[in-house]
Design an enzyme around this catalytic site. Structure first.
Site, PDB file in Angstrom:
ATOM      1  N   ASP A   1      -0.390  -7.433 -10.419  1.00  0.00           N
ATOM      2  CA  ASP A   1      -1.460  -7.165 -11.376  1.00  0.00           C
ATOM      3  C   ASP A   1      -1.967  -5.737 -11.203  1.00  0.00           C
ATOM      4  OD1 ASP A   1      -3.340  -7.517 -13.319  1.00  0.00           O
ATOM      5  OD2 ASP A   1      -4.587  -8.926 -12.214  1.00  0.00           O
TER       6      ASP A   1
ATOM      7  N   ASP B   1       0.839  -1.215   0.000  1.00  0.00           N
ATOM      8  CA  ASP B   1       0.000   0.000   0.000  1.00  0.00           C
ATOM      9  C   ASP B   1       0.869   1.257   0.000  1.00  0.00           C
ATOM     10  OD1 ASP B   1       0.649  -1.129   2.422  1.00  0.00           O
ATOM     11  OD2 ASP B   1      -1.071  -0.350   3.508  1.00  0.00           O
TER      12      ASP B   1
END
Ligand code: NAP
Length: 407
Positions: free
Chosen positions: A298, A274
């Site tokens: 991804d 994050d």
């Protein structure tokens, strides 16, 4: 076919041997695939011919996958196609429709797993003049190595209420004393030392070969300690074991080198996923090579692509040991199929990666130069034209011709 007969790319002592007229299989793809494939082939052939004259030429071999394969063979991914890629070692593909329906696997995921193409490689480098939401887009020059065969993408999932889901719920209760709600669907997230280390090895080798300053291991190990956390641990482990002389950690960078990276070393660092999404936006210049598990990779690949022109300009490849499949990174964009409209940039730049892989680097550079100049002339497809002031919108095929003209 023998290994080194005629025009087959083959491997000798771990090195790829490329004949002057190599046979390269291609899958043109579904939807807009045929449009962008035609444009890409035109550009790649022109680049090879402009550098090597009649001394080298790619012998293209069509192989089938997706809708075209299904219509002709009743199989979305025929065995012949997998065999042709295994035999020829290097192939390129347009986007493929993912058949909708239970029990039908994504063809892209199938190709990666069947051929053990364990690393999804996505370079993202800003090209001058491309519209970008970044303040200083020229700082964006990163390459992602995303693990392709493990993690939640293995497809190990069981429906809520199924007997396997129930057995796993019971096992967790009996072994661990913890409750999972009985109406839960269950998915597994395997991440192995083997899978992690071959991926991180490829990322470090790339950094060393291309003189990149750092490799960043991106993970969510603060929460998922034995999968994502282990990815981090095993990543550092392989750096130390196999590249100990050539790599340093961030701590060593400050303790021993006062923050200045020695020219012969690569810094291995790690970031929580994050936080990394912030870093690529706020401090992109500090990152060169990123290695990460499948799902994180991804998400981050598309996010990075958006910073440098969007999916229409983002190249990619799936690479294993001595085998590689280069691909358009976007989908089939079916609403534009057959309109000669969409941007062929992703597949063209993937083709340039393929030329690099074949060690035909001058031809690869020619492709990138042609594309950069076409963008600079502002003769671009609709997706870029709608964001660039004073641009002239050209068709997919016209963009390819402009690139050829400029190379
Ligand atoms: P998509 O085909 O990538 O298209 C989504 C949007 O992205 C398009 O409507 C278009 O946006 C833009 N776009 C995509 N390719 C472009 C290009 N070459 N040039 C310019 N703009 C481009 O995603 P999707 O509609 O979600 O998926 C369609 C099918 O593709 C599905 O069957 C999906 O499973 C499959 N798929 C395949 C792959 C692959 O083969 N690697 C990857 C992803 C999806 P605007 O309409 O705003 O112009």
């Amino acid at each position: 076919m023998t290994e080194n007969s005629g025009n087959i790319v083959y491997s000798e002592d771990g090195n790829l041997v490329v004949p002057d007229f190599p046979v390269i299989p291609f899958i043109e793809g579904d939807g807009t695939g045929p449009d962008i494939w035609r444009a890409s082939r035109r550009v790649l052939d022109a680049a090879v011919s402009s550098v090597f004259g009649d001394k080298r030429e790619i012998q293209w071999l069509e192989i089938l996958a997706g809708e075209k394969a299904f219509n002709q063979t009743q199989s979305w991914l025929p065995n012949d196609t997998l065999e042709a890629i295994r035999t020829h070692r290097v192939a390129i593909k347009g986007p493929l429709t993912t058949p909708v329906g239970e029990g039908i696997r994504s063809i892209n995921v199938g190709l990666r797993q069947e051929l053990d193409l364990y690393s999804c490689v996505r370079p993202v480098k800003y090209i001058d003049g491309i519209p970008s939401p970044m303040v200083r887009p020229s700082d964006v020059d990163m390459i992602i190595f995303r693990e392709n065969t493990e993690d939640v993408y293995m497809g190990l999932e069981w429906k809520a209420g199924s007997s396997t889901a129930q057995k796993i719920i019971d096992l967790v209760k009996s072994e661990d004393g913890r409750d999972i709600r009985p109406d839960s669907g269950i998915g597994l997230k395997p991440i192995s030392r083997f899978g992690t280390q071959r991926l991180v090895r490829m990322a470090i080798e790339y950094a060393l070969e291309h003189k990149k300053e750092s490799v960043t291991i991106v993970h969510k190990g603060n929460i998922m300690k034995f999968t994502e956390g282990a990815f981090r641990t095993w990543g550092y482990e392989i750096a130390q074991e196999e590249f100990g002389e050539k790599t340093i950690t961030e701590e060593e960078l400050w303790e021993k080198y006062d923050g200045t990276i020695p020219s012969d070393k690569v810094v291995i660092k790690d970031r929580i996923a994050d936080a990394m999404f912030q870093q690529i936006l706020l401090r992109p210049a500090e990152y060169g090579v990123l290695a990460m598990p499948n799902l994180n990779g991804d998400y981050m690949s598309d996010s990075l692509a958006a910073m440098a022109g969007g999916l229409g300009m983002a190249p990619g490849a799936n690479i294993g040991d001595g085998i590689a499949l280069f691909e358009a990174t976007h989908g089939t964009a079916p609403k534009y199929a057959g309109l000669d409209k969409v941007n062929p940039g992703s597949l063209i730049l993937s083709g340039a990666m393929m030329l690099d892989y074949l060690d035909w680097k001058e031809a690869a550079d020619r492709v990138r130069i042609g594309l950069a100049k076409a963008v600079a002339k502002k003769r671009v497809t609709y997706d870029l034209a709608r964001q660039m002031e004073g641009a002239v919108e050209v068709k997919c095929s016209e963009f390819a011709e402009e690139i050829v003209l400029q190379m």
